[in-house]
Every structure is written in C-alpha cells, then in structure tokens.
Design a protein around this motif. Structure first.
Motif, PDB file in Angstrom:
ATOM      1  N   ARG A 249       0.827  -1.206   0.000  1.00 34.06           N
ATOM      2  CA  ARG A 249       0.000   0.000   0.000  1.00 34.06           C
ATOM      3  C   ARG A 249       0.861   1.255   0.000  1.00 34.06           C
ATOM      4  O   ARG A 249       0.578   2.232  -0.702  1.00 34.06           O
ATOM      5  N   GLY A 254      -3.268   3.807  -1.661  1.00 35.28           N
ATOM      6  CA  GLY A 254      -4.373   3.202  -0.934  1.00 35.28           C
ATOM      7  C   GLY A 254      -4.534   3.784   0.452  1.00 35.28           C
ATOM      8  O   GLY A 254      -5.400   3.359   1.221  1.00 35.28           O
ATOM      9  N   ASP A 257      -8.076   5.078   0.773  1.00 33.32           N
ATOM     10  CA  ASP A 257      -9.076   4.280   0.068  1.00 33.32           C
ATOM     11  C   ASP A 257      -9.422   2.987   0.776  1.00 33.32           C
ATOM     12  O   ASP A 257      -9.741   1.980   0.138  1.00 33.32           O
ATOM     13  N   SER A 258      -9.387   3.002   2.107  1.00 34.27           N
ATOM     14  CA  SER A 258      -9.908   1.854   2.839  1.00 34.27           C
ATOM     15  C   SER A 258     -11.396   1.711   2.543  1.00 34.27           C
ATOM     16  O   SER A 258     -12.047   2.654   2.072  1.00 34.27           O
ATOM     17  N   PRO A 259     -11.985   0.559   2.824  1.00 36.55           N
ATOM     18  CA  PRO A 259     -13.444   0.434   2.639  1.00 36.55           C
ATOM     19  C   PRO A 259     -14.214   1.443   3.481  1.00 36.55           C
ATOM     20  O   PRO A 259     -15.253   1.953   3.056  1.00 36.55           O
ATOM     21  N   ASN A 262     -14.191   4.743   1.597  1.00 32.94           N
ATOM     22  CA  ASN A 262     -15.123   4.734   0.463  1.00 32.94           C
ATOM     23  C   ASN A 262     -16.571   4.628   0.918  1.00 32.94           C
ATOM     24  O   ASN A 262     -17.484   5.070   0.208  1.00 32.94           O
ATOM     25  N   GLY A 426     -11.123   2.200  -9.034  1.00 35.53           N
ATOM     26  CA  GLY A 426     -12.041   1.436  -8.194  1.00 35.53           C
ATOM     27  C   GLY A 426     -13.182   0.888  -9.016  1.00 35.53           C
ATOM     28  O   GLY A 426     -13.382   1.276 -10.177  1.00 35.53           O
ATOM     29  N   PHE A 441     -11.540  -0.118  -3.895  1.00 37.05           N
ATOM     30  CA  PHE A 441     -10.179   0.139  -4.363  1.00 37.05           C
ATOM     31  C   PHE A 441      -9.474  -1.203  -4.558  1.00 37.05           C
ATOM     32  O   PHE A 441      -9.727  -2.166  -3.832  1.00 37.05           O
ATOM     33  N   GLY A 446      -8.295  -1.928  -0.204  1.00 37.24           N
ATOM     34  CA  GLY A 446      -9.653  -1.460  -0.420  1.00 37.24           C
ATOM     35  C   GLY A 446     -10.742  -2.494  -0.274  1.00 37.24           C
ATOM     36  O   GLY A 446     -11.931  -2.160  -0.346  1.00 37.24           O
TER      37      GLY A 446
END
Length: 458
Positions: A249, A254, A257-259, A262, A426, A441, A446
């Motif tokens: 990462r 990233g 852009d972790s879950p 997002n 993504g 991601f 992601g």
C-alpha cells in the motif's frame, strides 16, 4: 460528478468509448420516501425517555425499573419489540453480553448490548449495522450515582438507531439490517467489542457499521451554529492490514481508500442526491483527535466502519456534572438537542442503510494492470446479483471519484489512454434496478471482505 451515486453511463473520458448497453437508472424514489418518514417528534420522545432514567452509567443500577442502565436497556428492548409487532415480527431481538474488568471497571461489569435484527430476504449473511451507545457519564467517569442525562451523548445516537428501525422495518431488503444499542462505551468501548465479537461468532459479513455518537447538537461552544453539515470520520488504512499489505500500500497507494473511507464517500453522495440542506464533511481520521468511539472495535475486527458526529460540538455539555457556574450551565441535558437537525442526520443513516442493503455486495478481487503501458486494465470477480459494474478513476490527489465507465456483463475492461501511474481506480457493482454498491479500491487496501471465522455448529 463526485461519487458512485452520481453517475453518467458510458462517459467519454480519456479515449474511452460509450458503452453499448445503457446502465439502469440510479434514481431511487424509495430513499426519498424513507427520508420523509423520519419523525423529529419520535426522536425527541426517545431522548426524553432515556433522560428520565436519571443516569445510564455502565456501573449504575441494573435492577431498578426506574433508574439506571438496566432499566434503560429493558425500555429499549421493549421499544424494539413494539416496532417488531407493528411489522409482523420482522425484528429478532438479541442481547449479547460479556464481563469486562479494566481501569474504569475495576470490580468487573457485565456489558450487554441490545440488538434488533431485520433479516435480509435473499442475502441474509451480508449485514449493515447502525449503532449508538446508551450509557452516559458525568465529569468523574467513575461516578455512577449522580444524574447523567446523556441527552446528546449518546441519547441522540440511540434515538437515531430506534427511529431507523421504525422506518426501515416497513420495507424489505436483500441484506440484513442490525439496529444496535450498545453499553460500556464510556468505560472502555466495551459495547463495540461485544458487537464485534458477536458479529464474528454469528458469521456476519459486515459491509458497514454506522456508529452514531453525539449527533444532535447544532450550536458549537464558540457560538457557531451549523445545522447543515455532519462529519463522517473514517480510517485511511485498515487497522488489520499485515506488514506485507502495508508495504504494498505504501508503494502503490491506498492510504485514503480503505473500505471505511469509500463508505464515507458513499454517504456523502447520498446526502448530495437525496437530502436537502445536509452535506457530509468527510474527516480523514478514525475519530476526533485523541478520542474514540465504538466503531474502533469493529475496525479492529476487520469490518468497515465510520463514526457519524455533529458538525460543531459543545464541550460544556459533554461529560459534565450538572451545575451552573458564573451563570453558565453545564451538563448534557435535552435543551442542547436540536431535533430538526437530529432528524436530518437520522435520515442520512436510514437512506444509507437502505441503499447499501438494496445494492449488490461490493465487488471482490479488484485488480489493476498497466505498468509501462498507456492503458490500464481493470478486472474483478463477477458480483452475485449485479447486472454490471462501474469502473471509477480519479487523480491521485482528488478526494472523490471523478470519472466512470459503465461495464455490463463483463469482469474486465481496458481503459485506453488512461495511464495507471496518474490515477487511482475502483469498481462498484450495480443491480438491475440501479442500486449501486460503494466503490472498491484494488487489492487488500480497499477490499470490503473481512476475515470473520465460520461460527461453530450449535
């Protein structure tokens, strides 16, 4: 265009041609109906009832029917049971508990959560959670006898959870909804730990945890008023990433852009599209500086989670013993709650839960390729229930997704003349009726998938 809910099918960008099959309409009138059903009076009624228990300190009385956290939890359970009766038994009540001993619970305390579970119709193992904590406190965190109204911290969050249950129980969703009222937050985020452990034991595939903590005040301590914004805090990198994943990462990106990040963008898009006079302020932190909330144990368990908090805080009303000094009132009383504002934040939670639970699951196996090439190849594993996917990209310093391409009936696309070095990418999944998942991601940074173990046979 900012987010996955603000779409343009077959967008011509950087040499990408129009898709032949148009994307389904993404407008969802159901979300407007859900938002309209949220009742500020119902929210006020819940908070008045909670304040009426005097204190809801985690270490307070659990046997009285009139005072203490035990009475408050039983009232909450009865409220969920009444909602379930109105929807023909659509909610199942669960009360997981654990005993904790710590600095703020030196003699040990049983921490019990009250959960109302609305089982999904076709994808019940996929779970969307809304949470708030019922416990309260005063200046001395160990004082469990003084009145601690906890109107805003966190009666407001509990009110949002119960009102979301009332509104959403009138609808059916493919995924499961969990309405979680937690205990023990002020003593050590214990209720969040109980919830996270319960989720793992049940084998839940938690796609989102919306932790609502201090969401009802619109007047800041400095005199600033803001009833048109709500802050969404989200972690940038996963709490559970391995050293190897962190190395990848750091090199390829990233960090934002972790879950969970997002998921915050997803809520931002919903507010822009479906709510009037409420905008999301995304804060790139797990929580407020040096502070914490019950989303943290969920993150530590590998589940996507965000903290929802009012735009401006009044610290004279938080964690304060009730008193008046030099003409100034201190304490978390009901006078500090703006119920119209609280209703707006509750609407955001309700439509987010409905949208997430109606959409296909977020894509898995998202990958990008394109080193030493003018083009970028994006691929993913086909998502069950999706009729297509949307590929997203943005400049590496842009906060939100800028460009998209609709891809029906395939699991890969080559974006001509879109250089992999210059963008982040993504993918979101789209159902036949236009419901869309959050953007995923590429890679471990992601992925929305958690490593929850399979529960032991009962």
């Amino acid at each position: 265009m900012r987010l996955p809910l603000i779409l343009a099918a077959g967008l011509m960008v950087a040499g990408v041609s129009h898709a032949e099959t148009p994307a389904p309409s993404n407008d969802q009138p159901t979300l407007r109906a859900i938002a309209a059903d949220v009742d500020p009076k119902a929210l006020e009624g819940t908070i008045r009832a909670l304040v009426g228990f005097g204190t809801r300190h985690t270490l307070s009385d659990v046997t009285s029917d009139k005072r203490g956290i035990g009475a408050a939890r039983r009232w909450t359970k009865a409220r969920f049971e009444a909602i379930s009766k109105d929807c023909g038994g659509c909610l199942t009540l669960e009360t997981p508990s654990q005993t904790f001993t710590g600095k703020r619970a030196p003699n040990g305390v049983v921490v019990e959560d009250v959960l109302a579970v609305q089982k999904g119709t076709t994808d019940p193992s996929r779970v969307i959670i809304i949470a708030g904590h019922i416990d309260s406190r005063v200046t001395d965190v160990m004082d469990f006898t003084s009145d601690a109204p906890g109107a805003n911290d966190d009666g407001s969050g509990v009110a949002a959870v119960i009102e979301a249950a009332r509104v959403l129980s009138k609808h059916k969703f493919p995924a499961t909804l969990v309405f979680a009222v937690l205990s023990g937050e002020e003593q050590g985020l214990y209720g969040g730990k109980v919830l996270a452990d319960h989720a793992k034991a049940q084998g839940w595939k938690v796609e989102a945890d919306l932790n609502n903590d201090i969401i009802g005040n619109s007047h800041g301590q400095s005199g600033v008023m803001d009833n048109t914004h709500v802050r969404i805090f989200s972690e940038g990198t996963k709490a559970v990433e391995t050293p190897e994943q962190a190395n990848g990462r750091r090199y390829n990106g990233g960090e934002v852009d972790s879950p969970s990040r997002n998921l915050a963008r997803y809520l931002d898009g919903l507010a822009d599209r479906y709510l009037t006079n409420l905008d999301v302020t995304m804060v790139y932190r797990t929580d407020r500086y040096g502070r914490g909330g019950d989303q943290v144990p969920l993150l530590e368990a590998g589940y996507p989670a965000v903290r929802v908090t009012e735009a401006v805080e009044n610290y004279d009303r938080q964690h304060q013993t009730l008193r008046t000094e030099n003409g100034k009132a201190y304490g978390d009383t009901i006078e500090g709650v703006d119920f119209a504002y609280l209703a707006q934040v509750t609407r955001l939670n309700a439509i987010a839960m409905a949208s997430l639970a109606s959409a296909p699951p977020p894509p898995s196996g998202v990958k990008i390729e394109g080193a030493v090439s003018p083009d970028t190849k994006v691929s993913w594993t086909p998502t069950p229930g999706a009729v297509g996917h949307r590929v997203w990209w943005r400049g590496t310093t842009d906060p939100t997704w800028s460009f998209s391409r609709w891809v029906p009936g395939a699991a890969t696309i080559t974006l001509k003349d879109v250089v992999i070095d210059d963008y982040f990418f993504g993918v979101s999944s789209v159902g036949a009726d236009g419901w869309e998942s959050p953007v995923v991601f590429p890679g471990a940074a992601g992925s929305f998938e958690s490593a929850a173990p399979t529960p032991a046979p009962k």
